[in-house]
Design an enzyme around this catalytic site. Sequence first.
Site, PDB file in Angstrom:
ATOM      1  CB  ALA A   2      44.516  39.475  43.263  1.00 28.68           C
ATOM      2  CB  CYS A   3      41.971  40.728  48.344  1.00 25.78           C
ATOM      3  SG  CYS A   3      40.943  39.411  47.644  1.00 25.78           S
TER       4      CYS A   3
END
Length: 505
Positions: A2-3
């Site tokens: 998750a970025c």
Amino acid sequence: MACTTILVGKDASYDGSTIIARNDDSGAGSYTPKKYVVVKKSEQPRVYKSVISHVEIELPDDPMQYTCVPNALSGEGVWAASGVNEAHVAMTATETITSNPRVLGADPLVCYEAADGDRPERAGGIGEEDIVSVTLPYIRSAREGVKRLGSLLEKYGTYEMNGIAFQDVDEIWWLETIGGHHWIARKVPDDVYVVMPNQFGMDEFDMDDAMGEQREFMCSADLPEFIEKHHLNVENMAAMVASEEDYKNVICPRDIFGSHDDADHVYNTPRAWYIERTLNPNTYIWEGADADFTPVSDDIPWCMIPEKKITMEDVKYVLSSHYQGTPYDPYGNYGDKKLCGAYRSVGVNRTDFMSAIQMRPYMDGDSRTLQWIAFASNVFNVMVPFYVDVDDIPEYLANTGSEVSTDNFYWTSRMIAAMADASYARSIFHIERYDEKVMSKAHEIINRYDELLSKEADAGNARKTRSQANQEVADMVKCEASATLGKVLYELSNQMKNSYSRSDA
């Protein structure tokens, strides 16, 4: 993983630099220690084997040296994540993105399968673990990076959906994978910034250019046939464009290859909404009954011309954001308290690092690029710049291990973040002063060494000067981080439940 990614074209930045930046976030409930290092030519393998997918790839014999931010602990592979090679070409990989079942059914992901009875092991494709290591050491332009990675995806496939940024001093390219073997890429216009929050992003793609001159668009050679064969184009011709001819040339990849799930409206689209609201507050109406875009809008623009030129401080601010000034701020003490924390913040607790790569056209080639690095939760950390054309990285950033220690930037940043979060009301002003002081000193150090480097004709001496500058930056941030750790420790200690106002004195 998750970025969140932001890309800034050279005409959109404050100094003419191209900038690519990304928060690298661990999955829920996990934290991955990271370090910042230089990989020398002799350390780059000639045959690469993935830990996760077991795929083996023969690599060229002429790798370039490069920086990267790999996992500090062994066991899951390199995960090089973000870096710059000696040709001053950069990439960051990857932004995990979404897709839809029609795409994944038409071109399934290439996943590892263990041996089972008479069935032999089946290697998977390449993924976030591998992409920087098998691409960055061999490319001499952003455009070349797209072509190399595209060919690797077509040959080996991938087991996940990813977005990858490539950068040189003139161009930024953004590539998104489509299913197991297909891909699409667009040159970021020079006058815009792009926000990518874990979703398939591109909202405009010129297929004629991609199939022809490839000035600003590239893709898998068979992408038009792939779309047609599997009935992937869900666009409404009449609603999309004025003429049938235009429709044939331009598609919306986000609608064709992406997702618009309920989960996106909690996890992904709100981040794009907040960042663009911050950088373009007057361009659209962002709130209220007449809002052009809300946190749950599926059509938030992929790129925008900023109202003001974007600085490195702006990049850090938006990648640290948690909906400040809105009812959705998890630290908010205003508005409807039921809305606090309703959406996934950009700056979260499980950020492992943030890298912002700045390529400055006004500096000579070997001193042109700065890689700004921050560790742990961006809400409470600081980012610092390093010249990339050096032999080694200072120990304070390179020596991260499994042992919690104040002798490195990663663990010190983790401790500051956890303590400041737990004592937010009393500690946030320490964090604000920490950030301002470190950024001010970092700019001062770089300005001073830029001046020295502009007068240095000897390449060897310049290389030593860049290393000296990096060490000074590392020493400075170590001192300031230690002081800030002491301050937030004091504030949190005063909030201990066994406190008592009377003392022996």
